[in-house]
Design an enzyme around this catalytic site. Structure first.
Site, PDB file in Angstrom:
ATOM      1  N   GLN A  48      32.311  89.562  -5.743  1.00  0.00           N
ATOM      2  CA  GLN A  48      32.738  89.843  -4.372  1.00  0.00           C
ATOM      3  C   GLN A  48      31.762  89.232  -3.380  1.00  0.00           C
ATOM      4  OE1 GLN A  48      33.389  94.272  -5.721  1.00  0.00           O
ATOM      5  NE2 GLN A  48      33.948  94.147  -3.578  1.00  0.00           N
ATOM      6  N   ARG A  89      26.308 106.152   3.831  1.00  0.00           N
ATOM      7  CA  ARG A  89      27.735 106.309   4.152  1.00  0.00           C
ATOM      8  C   ARG A  89      28.224 107.716   3.792  1.00  0.00           C
ATOM      9  NH1 ARG A  89      32.367 103.487   5.772  1.00  0.00           N
ATOM     10  NH2 ARG A  89      31.153 101.622   6.195  1.00  0.00           N
ATOM     11  N   PHE A  92      32.489 104.068  -1.215  1.00  0.00           N
ATOM     12  CA  PHE A  92      31.076 103.779  -1.020  1.00  0.00           C
ATOM     13  C   PHE A  92      30.305 104.999  -0.511  1.00  0.00           C
ATOM     14  CE2 PHE A  92      27.583 101.138   0.852  1.00  0.00           C
ATOM     15  CZ  PHE A  92      27.444 100.177  -0.127  1.00  0.00           C
ATOM     16  N   GLU A 118      39.558 100.810   1.702  1.00  0.00           N
ATOM     17  CA  GLU A 118      38.956 102.030   1.178  1.00  0.00           C
ATOM     18  C   GLU A 118      39.571 103.339   1.679  1.00  0.00           C
ATOM     19  OE1 GLU A 118      34.338 101.256   0.692  1.00  0.00           O
ATOM     20  OE2 GLU A 118      35.165 100.248   2.436  1.00  0.00           O
TER      21      GLU A 118
END
Lengths: 487, 774
Positions: free
Chosen positions: B203, B316, B350, B727
């Site tokens: 990625q 996060r 995440f 996400e």
């Protein structure tokens, strides 16, 4: 004995002769997947796990049935060896589009956005193709059962399900239909399969008759015998084990019969589970419930009862069912045939009473003389395509006074072998069938089993699941009028 | 059914690779034609969690026919490092091992089979040391990676005193294996002057380039990383795709031969990092009418044996511990634990899912103790639109549609009557119970490491009017390239079929950020638009002259319409010029038909020390209502129905966005139910194959699955008013976990009970026993 070392098959529309006597030929036990991926035009078929769990390698094999009708079978190409292809048409994702136009199942996947990263897609397409070609009208549940051997991590399956629903119940016509009769005829005319392939330090034996199988077995006591090969292939693809001698009983004529008479059913050890499923037509108790949760469609197309018995796994799903059905296993060796009661076969962890030079011939399932209750339940982390944490099969009779007779409570996953809960059976036998008795029997399981903790579950989890599973099976027969509250 | 598509004809309504995917023509690393002489690489991974390598014998393996090379860390030409953020990850173990699965030796052989057999004949002696395998043990041993982090607003300690109720709880959320279909793979081809071309499944091509250049000891301009596509990634190839590329490159440099390396499924599952497990404890204070006044949460994550992205993931999680709720007094503390496990890494969400799960647990508890409906409690606590709208890190929640969404979803999902139905069902069933749960998601969009929010692009137009786009993002199935094509087609007013997106290439667009944080289309879409706009401006100048002459008037660029492969005068559309003709004329007039584009997200910042800032460009919102049926005896869970409303602003591509929502939700169901990582007490992963690690099958999706995009209008300052979608919907699946809890709680409605995640069959039957116990 046939001296040829060549197998013949079709790959899509192309006739293939694979002569294992040529030095550049692959080893006979090369999986169809690895062979395809070594071919210039074969890289559409993917390896996702090399153990039959993900379905990315799904291909379709077609061959004429007893009525000369071509039947299409989705299989995991990572679990089958090249000689299996003899006399079949192998259809891969490259063979579906017609002259630059998508096949209807490919079009459906595109239309419903059933593809994201694309790695599982060829396998998905081939499973859909098998559904399409078999033509039968299928509901959501049938589609789910036919597709649960194909993992997709991107789409959430909903678009794939929609694509599948859009192509079921159609006549299954496509450009392959044009050559179907011709290929079916040619497949029937193909020469006999080679019996002994000796290449790259591997002797691959595929006996053409039972007597040949028995004599080969005698001559090669070290050989690995398999029937379907879904287990044997794994050891090669995952552990990189090199087999030097293999005896392949897959498809052996004398081992693929299916008969039914007043006394019961006789099932050839080499008859694939899907074939049994089609033939028994819901009549053998618990078999439908078993096949719904036994591996995947792809695996059931090649896996056999003989193989499942032969590997003697403590969690082999068919074991508890066959135990509850009081099946008998017919084995054949140099000394002739003998019949062993299913309960006397397993002698320990993956050990059986079958002698090294004996071959499992068939499984006999008696029809119950009295009216008996049967129930099978598999308890697993995931409903589909999982190995049981615990499986339970029960059979028992209740007389007119509500007394239980001759209960069989057979479990998988609770011991080093599939095993009956004899103490719990004693609790039920001769007693009134009520909730109190059921609870007592369930609690007794603790005295019967000392399960282990492993990659699937803790010992404690197994204990609870076994009790609950037994309770659920037995509750099923309590007071059917109050079924809802029982649930 | 539509007419069969011709293979040459891409349709803009579908994924740009769809036709190649369904025909098996799409190439992944392992499908590429191998250059002559290609060798297969394999890695000897540590079987020991912690210890000192005392001695080893590579002789036997080296002598196997077909083995070309077998090397240890001393053969590395550059730095023996592959840590992406902190250099705490040796590429090959240099005397010590710190986790099972750490690379020690590399093998190159004629075939993949031989390379694996060679591994089996390597003898290693390791003096083992005790390892740390759990968060609890790490806390006990004071074993951490990096400093403690804290974000605080208000004063929870004072506020607790004023609350009607103060409660405590703990939560464990487990890891998750990515299970991308394509295992970690790379093909490295050595070239002239020490150059290396790396075909990678990553990625983050720029980081792969950086790490390969560092381990090879060459400048970055000597390493080209090319990414056509990945067979799934989900965060698992944000940093850990680098490893296989680095190992293969070292072997390629050492042998001078091309090296292909593809991990087996078992290797991949054993050695790569997973979603971070979190263990948290919390204290919550609320009023009798269900208002959450104060929350204090301490989060501990299992970072594994190296830092990787663990700090950003913890950050996060801390940013999302509020989920969608205004909590005036909120203190959140985060600590990353060092354990002797493979370094845990990015995975869709995440840290967000782990943070939100805590607050959703608190909301359930408030509902239980106040007797209020769980949805009512959630609605009361939602962020406001004009007040009660500042997060604990000081960012204002703008354009908040959540109350509207809640009303719409309750109506659409028939919440009230279905809840009554569920309660009635549970009263009349002993062993089968149902649960219904609704929850919101608010997810911040941007890399929280501010400088990463930048992207580049290069757009070239050829003389025949065909267009090629290079951008820094990577395609992993999410449909980024499909969206990019749509963006460029709109900017240039041409049909999608004129445009192709080339594989991501570090030599063409340099210094890219990972395609991660859901930001792929936000960042790269803007960069592509920037480049396309430059080209359009240049073409406009030429078009103004040509159409001006044609119409005998003075034409300015504002008079032009680029649409439908034509350039027309807005006022006099019969005055037109084909795009292809314009391009030809531009070339003949010596106008450059190549332009780079660049974008950086404006106005975002974050001060880690103070725990204050505006880390996110905007928030994406969603809401889910899920109903489950649970068999209390077998632990079997079926999601009967899921209704989702999700906010993507003005969708860049409706079908692609819906696909992301469906896929994320089902992946989330896996995390919440069947996906369980089991370890021995010595920290050895027991279920490292799909045989025992169970991701959802087609039978695990909601039986009824309704998804709608919730219209929130154009999102300001983003590409075509869109919002990121990769996400956020993952976390909506927590609704399934909450619904399971509702079903189970019916066994003992008053009982305060600690659930954890995932809710496997085994855990469910155990919980039922505990709930039923006095």
């Amino acid at each position: 004995m046939n001296q040829s070392q060549t197998i013949f098959f079709y790959w899509n529309q192309q006739h293939v002769e694979l002569d294992f006597s040529r030095p550049e030929a692959p080893r006979p036990s090369t999986t169809v997947l690895n062979w395809l991926r070594s071919q210039h035009q074969g890289k559409g078929t993917k390896e996702g796990c090399a153990e039959g769990d993900c379905g990315a390698c799904t291909v379709v094999a077609a061959w004429p049935d007893e009525n000369s009708v071509m039947r299409y079978h989705a299989v995991n190409s990572c679990l089958i060896f090249l000689p299996w292809l003899h006399g079949k048409q192998l259809i891969t994702v490259e063979g579906l589009a017609d002259n630059g136009h998508l096949h209807p199942v490919q079009q459906a996947v595109v239309d419903f956005n059933g593809t994201q990263c694309g790695f599982c897609t060829p396998g998905i397409v081939m499973s859909l193709f098998a559904i399409y070609k078999n033509g039968a009208s299928a509901g959501r549940e049938d589609v789910v059962l036919a597709m649960s051997g194909n993992l997709c991590r991107c789409t959430g399956y909903e678009p794939i399900l929609e694509a599948a629903m859009s192509i079921t119940g159609l006549p299954g016509h496509d450009h392959l239909s044009d050559t179907e009769a011709e290929i079916a005829a040619k497949l029937k005319e193909m020469p006999e399969a080679p019996v002994r392939i000796n290449h790259q330090e591997q002797l691959y034996m595929k006996p053409a008759s039972l007597s040949e199988a028995i004599s080969l077995r005698q001559a090669h006591p070290q050989a690995v015998v398999f029937c379907g090969g879904t287990d044997v292939a794994l050891a090669q693809t995952k552990k990189f084990i090199e087999y030097h001698e293999l005896i392949d009983l897959t498809g052996l004529k004398e081992l693929t019969s299916f008969t039914e008479d007043e006394s019961g059913w006789t099932i050839g050890a080499a008859l694939p589970l899907e074939a049994i499923h089609r033939r028994h037509d819901g009549r053998i108790p618990m078999f439908d419930a078993l096949f719904r949760v036994f591996a995947s469609k792809q695996i059931r197309e090649t896996a056999t009862l003989g193989g499942n018995l032969g590997t003697a796994s403590p969690i082999g799903d068919t074991w508890p069912v066959l135990m509850a059905l009081e099946a008998m296993v017919v084995v054949s060796g140099p000394g002739g045939q003998r019949t062993i009661d299913i309960g006397n076969i397993i002698t320990g962890y993956r050990r059986t009473a079958i002698l090294p030079d004996e071959i499992i011939l068939e499984i006999k399932i008696p029809k119950p003389k009295t009216e008996r209750n049967f129930k099978f339940l598999k308890l697993s982390k995931r409903r589909q395509m999982d190995i049981a944490t615990v499986s339970v099969a029960v059979s028992f009779t209740i007389d007119s006074k509500g007394i239980v007779h001759d209960p069989i409570l057979a479990f998988g996953g609770m011991s080093d072998r599939p095993e009956r809960a004899t103490l719990a059976e004693q609790v039920l036998h001769g007693h009134l069938f009520d909730e109190e008795r059921i609870d007592k029997a369930c609690r007794t399981l603790n005295d019967n089993f000392r399960p282990i903790s492993d990659a699937r579950s803790s010992a404690e989890g197994r204990t609870i699941l076994a009790e609950n599973g037994l309770k659920k099976c037995l509750n099923h027969f309590i007071n059917p009028q109050n079924k809802q509250t029982n649930e | 059914m539509n007419k069969a598509s011709s293979l040459q004809e891409p349709s803009p309504t579908h994924h740009d690779s769809a036709l190649r995917h369904v025909t098996g023509q799409s190439q992944f690393i392992d499908d590429m034609a191998e250059p002559a002489g290609t060798l297969h690489g394999a890695v000897y991974f540590s079987k020991w969690a912690s210890g000192r390598i005392v001695s080893y014998d590579l002789e036997k393996a080296a002598k196997l026919p077909g083995v070309a090379a077998i090397i240890d860390f001393t053969a590395i030409g550059g730095d023996n490092q592959m840590g992406p953020v902190v250099h705490d990850e040796p590429c090959l173990a240099d005397g010590n091992v710190t986790f099972r699965g750490q690379a020690i030796f590399l093998v190159a052989a004629r075939s993949r089979e031989i390379s694996r057999r060679a591994l089996a004949s390597i003898q290693v002696k390791v003096e083992e040391r005790p390892g740390i395998f759990t968060i609890d043990k790490a806390i006990e041993e004071n074993s951490f990676l990096g400093p403690a982090r804290k974000i605080c607003t208000g004063n929870p300690d004072e506020a607790f005193d004023k609350c009607d109720h103060v409660i405590y709880g703990e939560l464990f959320t487990a890891g998750q294996e990515h299970w991308y279909l394509e295992t970690q793979s790379a093909l490295c081809i050595p070239g002239e002057e020490g150059r290396m071309t790396v075909y990678a499944s990553t990625q983050n091509p720029t980081e792969t380039q950086a790490i390969v250049s560092e381990v090879l000891g060459v400048s970055r301009h000597s390493v080209t990383v090319v990414v056509k596509r990945m067979g799934g990634a989900f965060g698992g190839k944000e940093t850990q795709g680098n490893h296989v590329a680095a190992w293969a490159a070292i072997l390629a440099q050492h042998t001078g031969k091309p090296i292909k390396m593809r991990l087996t499924r078992d290797e991949d599952q054993k050695v790569t990092g997973k979603r971070h497990p979190f263990r948290s404890n919390w204290q919550a204070g609320f009023t009798s009418d269900g208002m959450l006044i104060a929350l204090k949460a301490n989060l501990f994550s299992d970072g594994g044996a190296a830092t990787d992205l663990s700090w950003a993931i913890m950050e996060r999680a801390m940013f999302h511990v509020d989920n969608a709720y205004y909590i005036p007094n909120l203190e959140v503390n985060g600590r990353v634990c060092f354990t002797n496990l493979p370094s845990n890494t990015a995975f869709r969400g995440f840290g967000g899912p782990q943070g939100m799960a805590i607050t959703e647990q608190v909301m359930n508890r408030i509902a239980l103790l106040t007797g209020l409906d769980p949805v009512e409690v959630r609605r009361r606590n939602l962020y406001g639109t004009t007040e009660r709208n500042i997060t604990h890190y000081g960012q204002r929640v703008d354009r908040n549609p959540m109350e509207e969404m809640a009303v719409r979803l309750m109506d659409k999902g028939d919440y009230i009557s279905r809840m009554e139905g569920v309660d009635a069902f549970n009263k009349s069933h002993r062993h089968i119970r149902r649960g219904l749960a609704m929850m919101p998601v608010k997810f911040g969009i941007s890399f929280t490491t501010t400088f990463l929010n930048q992207a580049g692009a290069l757009v070239n137009i050829y003389q025949d009017g065909s267009v090629v786009i290079h951008h820094g993002g990577t395609e992993m199935g999410q449909g980024l390239n499909t969206k990019i094509i749509a963006v460029a087609a709109t900017e240039l007013g041409i049909s999608a079929k004129r445009i192709v997106v080339e594989p991501t290439n570090t030599m063409v667009v340099p210094n890219t950020s990972a395609t991660a944080a859901s930001s792929g289309s936000d960042l790269n879409g803007m960069a592509v638009r920037d480049a396309a706009a430059k080209l359009r401006n240049r073409l406009s100048t030429v078009a103004c002259r040509i159409l001006g002459e044609q119409a005998r008037m003075i034409v300015s660029p504002a008079d032009l319409m680029f649409d439908d492969d034509y350039i027309r005068l807005e006022q006099r559309p019969e005055m037109q010029l084909a795009f292809t003709d314009l391009v030809k004329q531009a070339y003949l007039n010596q106008v450059s038909l190549s332009a780079t584009g660049y974008y950086r997200t404006p106005g975002i910042w974050y001060d880690k020390e103070q725990g204050r800032g505006k880390p996110f460009h905007y928030f994406a919102f969603g809401m889910a209502l899920a109903e489950v049926e649970v068999d209390l005896l077998t632990g079997d869970v079926r999601t009967l129905r899921a209704d989702i409303l999700h906010d993507v602003g003005n969708s860049l591509h409706r079908t692609i966005d819906l696909g992301q929502i469906q896929g994320a939700f089902v992946q989330g169901i896996g995390w919440c139910t069947t996906e369980e990582l089991r370890y021995s007490k010595d920290g050895e992963l027991l279920n490292f194959s799909p045989d025992t690690y169970k991701i959802p099958t087609i039978d695990d999706i909601p039986v009824e699955f309704n998804i709608d995009l919730f219209p929130t209008g154009a999102n300001p300052g983003t590409i075509h008013g869109s919002k990121a979608v990769g996400e956020p919907p993952f976390m909506l699946a927590l609704s399934v976990w909450l619904a399971i809890q509702y079903a189970l709680q019916s066994v003992a409605p008053e009982k305060v009970f600690s659930y954890s995640l995932p809710a496997t069959n085994e855990k469910i039957v155990k919980w039922v026993e505990e709930l039923r116990a006095d």
